[in-house]
Design a protein around this motif. Sequence first.
Motif, PDB file in Angstrom:
ATOM      1  N   HIS A  78      -3.664   0.810  12.953  1.00  0.00           N
ATOM      2  CA  HIS A  78      -2.815   1.539  12.002  1.00  0.00           C
ATOM      3  C   HIS A  78      -2.325   0.225  11.170  1.00  0.00           C
ATOM      4  O   HIS A  78      -1.929  -0.712  11.726  1.00  0.00           O
ATOM      5  N   ARG A  79      -2.072   0.304   9.920  1.00  0.00           N
ATOM      6  CA  ARG A  79      -1.663  -0.654   9.110  1.00  0.00           C
ATOM      7  C   ARG A  79      -0.523   0.063   8.045  1.00  0.00           C
ATOM      8  O   ARG A  79      -0.921   1.227   7.409  1.00  0.00           O
ATOM      9  N   VAL A  80       0.164  -0.707   7.595  1.00  0.00           N
ATOM     10  CA  VAL A  80       1.011  -0.513   6.458  1.00  0.00           C
ATOM     11  C   VAL A  80       0.886  -1.400   5.567  1.00  0.00           C
ATOM     12  O   VAL A  80       1.385  -2.631   5.788  1.00  0.00           O
ATOM     13  N   VAL A  81       0.668  -1.342   4.334  1.00  0.00           N
ATOM     14  CA  VAL A  81       0.241  -2.384   3.431  1.00  0.00           C
ATOM     15  C   VAL A  81       1.089  -2.231   2.030  1.00  0.00           C
ATOM     16  O   VAL A  81       1.114  -1.071   1.722  1.00  0.00           O
TER      17      VAL A  81
ATOM     18  N   GLY B 208     -10.431   1.003  -5.252  1.00  0.00           N
ATOM     19  CA  GLY B 208      -9.535   1.994  -5.657  1.00  0.00           C
ATOM     20  C   GLY B 208      -7.987   1.350  -5.657  1.00  0.00           C
ATOM     21  O   GLY B 208      -7.318   1.920  -6.510  1.00  0.00           O
ATOM     22  N   LEU B 209      -7.899   0.842  -4.429  1.00  0.00           N
ATOM     23  CA  LEU B 209      -6.393   0.203  -4.396  1.00  0.00           C
ATOM     24  C   LEU B 209      -6.163  -0.747  -5.204  1.00  0.00           C
ATOM     25  O   LEU B 209      -4.973  -0.863  -5.795  1.00  0.00           O
ATOM     26  N   ALA B 210      -7.001  -1.469  -5.716  1.00  0.00           N
ATOM     27  CA  ALA B 210      -6.978  -2.572  -6.629  1.00  0.00           C
ATOM     28  C   ALA B 210      -6.499  -1.903  -8.105  1.00  0.00           C
ATOM     29  O   ALA B 210      -5.621  -2.304  -8.938  1.00  0.00           O
ATOM     30  N   ARG B 211      -6.979  -0.865  -8.469  1.00  0.00           N
ATOM     31  CA  ARG B 211      -6.818  -0.103  -9.651  1.00  0.00           C
ATOM     32  C   ARG B 211      -5.329   0.579  -9.538  1.00  0.00           C
ATOM     33  O   ARG B 211      -4.657   0.489 -10.456  1.00  0.00           O
TER      34      ARG B 211
ATOM     35  N   HIS C 271       0.702   0.560 -11.195  1.00  0.00           N
ATOM     36  CA  HIS C 271       2.007   0.769 -10.608  1.00  0.00           C
ATOM     37  C   HIS C 271       2.775  -0.521 -10.268  1.00  0.00           C
ATOM     38  O   HIS C 271       2.082  -1.348 -10.034  1.00  0.00           O
ATOM     39  N   GLU C 272       4.203  -0.667 -10.117  1.00  0.00           N
ATOM     40  CA  GLU C 272       4.721  -1.850  -9.856  1.00  0.00           C
ATOM     41  C   GLU C 272       4.526  -2.104  -8.305  1.00  0.00           C
ATOM     42  O   GLU C 272       4.226  -3.177  -8.037  1.00  0.00           O
ATOM     43  N   THR C 273       4.949  -1.289  -7.328  1.00  0.00           N
ATOM     44  CA  THR C 273       4.651  -1.365  -5.942  1.00  0.00           C
ATOM     45  C   THR C 273       4.221  -0.103  -5.094  1.00  0.00           C
ATOM     46  O   THR C 273       4.547   0.978  -5.829  1.00  0.00           O
TER      47      THR C 273
END
Length: 89
Positions: A72-75, A51-54, A59-61
């Motif tokens: 906890h992660r911010v990607v 899903g994240l790859a799609r 979107h650009e970013t």
Amino acid sequence: MEHISGELLSAAVAVVGGLGLSGLVRAWIRHRTRLQVERERSARAVARATGLARIARRHETVLIDEKDQDGHRVVEMRGPAGGSRKEAA
């Protein structure tokens, strides 16, 4: 008196054997449950990555803030047009 001692001994052996067997059954159930949980986590991770790859392709970013058992992660994912022209040169 020996008759009573023999019955008590056989009852004690039966109780100890039953407890041992129930311990083995509980350990087996815990093991199977742990395997099933790991399979579920793996399937969820694959679905999430797909899903994240799609999303990143569309979107650009994309900034993703994840919180789970691992922490906890911010990607930040940049799509095909996410890089600047200077980076491409």
